[in-house]
Design a protein around this motif. Structure first.
Motif, mmCIF file in Angstrom:
data_model
loop_
_atom_site.group_PDB
_atom_site.id
_atom_site.type_symbol
_atom_site.label_atom_id
_atom_site.label_comp_id
_atom_site.label_asym_id
_atom_site.label_seq_id
_atom_site.Cartn_x
_atom_site.Cartn_y
_atom_site.Cartn_z
ATOM 1 N N ALA A 1 -19.278 5.580 -143.357
ATOM 2 C CA ALA A 1 -19.882 6.666 -144.142
ATOM 3 C C ALA A 1 -19.118 7.980 -143.955
ATOM 4 O O ALA A 1 -18.887 8.710 -144.924
ATOM 5 N N GLU A 2 -18.729 8.270 -142.747
ATOM 6 C CA GLU A 2 -17.988 9.510 -142.500
ATOM 7 C C GLU A 2 -16.573 9.420 -143.067
ATOM 8 O O GLU A 2 -16.051 10.380 -143.626
ATOM 9 N N ALA B 1 -16.621 9.911 -146.738
ATOM 10 C CA ALA B 1 -16.749 11.335 -147.060
ATOM 11 C C ALA B 1 -15.373 12.016 -147.039
ATOM 12 O O ALA B 1 -15.110 12.912 -147.850
ATOM 13 N N VAL B 2 -14.497 11.577 -146.143
ATOM 14 C CA VAL B 2 -13.116 12.093 -146.119
ATOM 15 C C VAL B 2 -12.419 11.728 -147.428
ATOM 16 O O VAL B 2 -11.735 12.561 -148.034
ATOM 17 N N TYR C 1 -14.157 6.777 -136.921
ATOM 18 C CA TYR C 1 -15.338 7.129 -137.706
ATOM 19 C C TYR C 1 -16.085 5.881 -138.151
ATOM 20 O O TYR C 1 -15.500 4.823 -138.332
ATOM 21 N N GLU C 2 -17.365 6.059 -138.392
ATOM 22 C CA GLU C 2 -18.127 5.042 -139.115
ATOM 23 C C GLU C 2 -17.689 5.139 -140.578
ATOM 24 O O GLU C 2 -17.183 6.171 -141.017
ATOM 25 N N HIS D 1 -13.648 13.996 -150.081
ATOM 26 C CA HIS D 1 -13.059 15.321 -149.885
ATOM 27 C C HIS D 1 -11.661 15.369 -150.505
ATOM 28 O O HIS D 1 -11.329 16.289 -151.250
ATOM 29 N N PRO E 1 -17.766 16.758 -147.390
ATOM 30 C CA PRO E 1 -17.757 17.948 -146.534
ATOM 31 C C PRO E 1 -16.653 18.916 -146.956
ATOM 32 O O PRO E 1 -15.636 18.507 -147.509
ATOM 33 N N CYS F 1 -13.431 18.344 -142.667
ATOM 34 C CA CYS F 1 -13.712 17.073 -142.000
ATOM 35 C C CYS F 1 -13.608 17.254 -140.484
ATOM 36 O O CYS F 1 -12.750 17.981 -139.993
ATOM 37 N N ARG F 2 -14.464 16.572 -139.771
ATOM 38 C CA ARG F 2 -14.515 16.655 -138.316
ATOM 39 C C ARG F 2 -13.231 16.097 -137.709
ATOM 40 O O ARG F 2 -12.717 15.073 -138.148
ATOM 41 N N PHE G 1 -11.079 14.042 -135.192
ATOM 42 C CA PHE G 1 -11.384 12.759 -134.569
ATOM 43 C C PHE G 1 -10.680 12.573 -133.230
ATOM 44 O O PHE G 1 -10.762 11.523 -132.620
#
Length: 190
Positions: A76-77, A80-81, A73-74, A84, A114, A117-118, A120
């Motif tokens: 920023a993402e 966000a984790v 991830y970058e 969360h 979020p 989380c997406r 990876f």
């Protein structure tokens, strides 16, 4: 840390996460007790970017972050984790439980975290409905029961029979014996 000892990627992840957590907690006046918050890094996690465990006996929340997610991830993402998982830690510290319900969603929105989380990592398996015209599919990272024995499960949309694909090889199967055969045929490539 002793003289001459080099920082590891795990040290970097924890340091950045702690700094970000302090900033978020201070900015939003969360009242989250930092002394009741522990940090760990998982080198094994393949699907989940983070998780928060509650140790009720010690009243401590442990946030576990995935090294692979940090690497993919970058920032920023990944930050966000962290936010969360901070929401989970806050819920655990305040209420002794946590989930993804309305209380979680409300604070997550405030923190711009979020709800989920997406992933990876690419899944190892894809489950698909065999019924003509049905587009239902699900992915799995581990050989779960539906992966090992798809004939015991049905489509989540139409109730049709399933097939499973091993994504690296393209091999498919529709039964427990098919799973065993694919696994045996692939050997070390499994």
């Amino acid at each position: 840390m002793t003289e001459g000892e080099e920082l590891t990627i795990d040290d970097e992840i924890v340091a950045r996460a702690r700094i970000h957590a302090r900033e978020v907690i201070d900015e939003h006046d969360l009242g989250l007790a930092l002394d009741a918050l522990e940090w760990r890094v998982s080198a094994r996690a393949r699907r989940r970017a983070g998780l928060c465990r509650w140790h009720a006996d010690r009243e401590v929340a442990t946030i576990v972050l995935a090294r692979r997610a940090y690497e993919r991830y970058e920032w920023a993402e990944f930050a966000a984790v962290v936010r969360h998982e901070l929401v989970h830690a806050w819920e655990f510290q305040r209420f002794g439980e946590s989930g993804h319900g309305s209380r979680f969603r409300e604070l997550a929105a405030t923190l711009e975290a979020p709800r989920h989380c997406r992933s990876f990592a690419e899944p190892r398996y894809v489950l698909r409905c065999r019924e003509r015209g049905c587009t239902w599919r699900a992915t799995r990272h581990r050989a779960s029961k539906p992966v090992r024995a798809p004939d015991g499960y049905r489509c989540g949309d139409c109730g049709g029979a399933l097939e499973v694909e091993h994504t690296d090889s393209g091999r498919t199967w529709e039964s427990a014996s098919g799973f065993g055969g694919a696994k045996a045929a692939l050997g070390d490539e499994w």
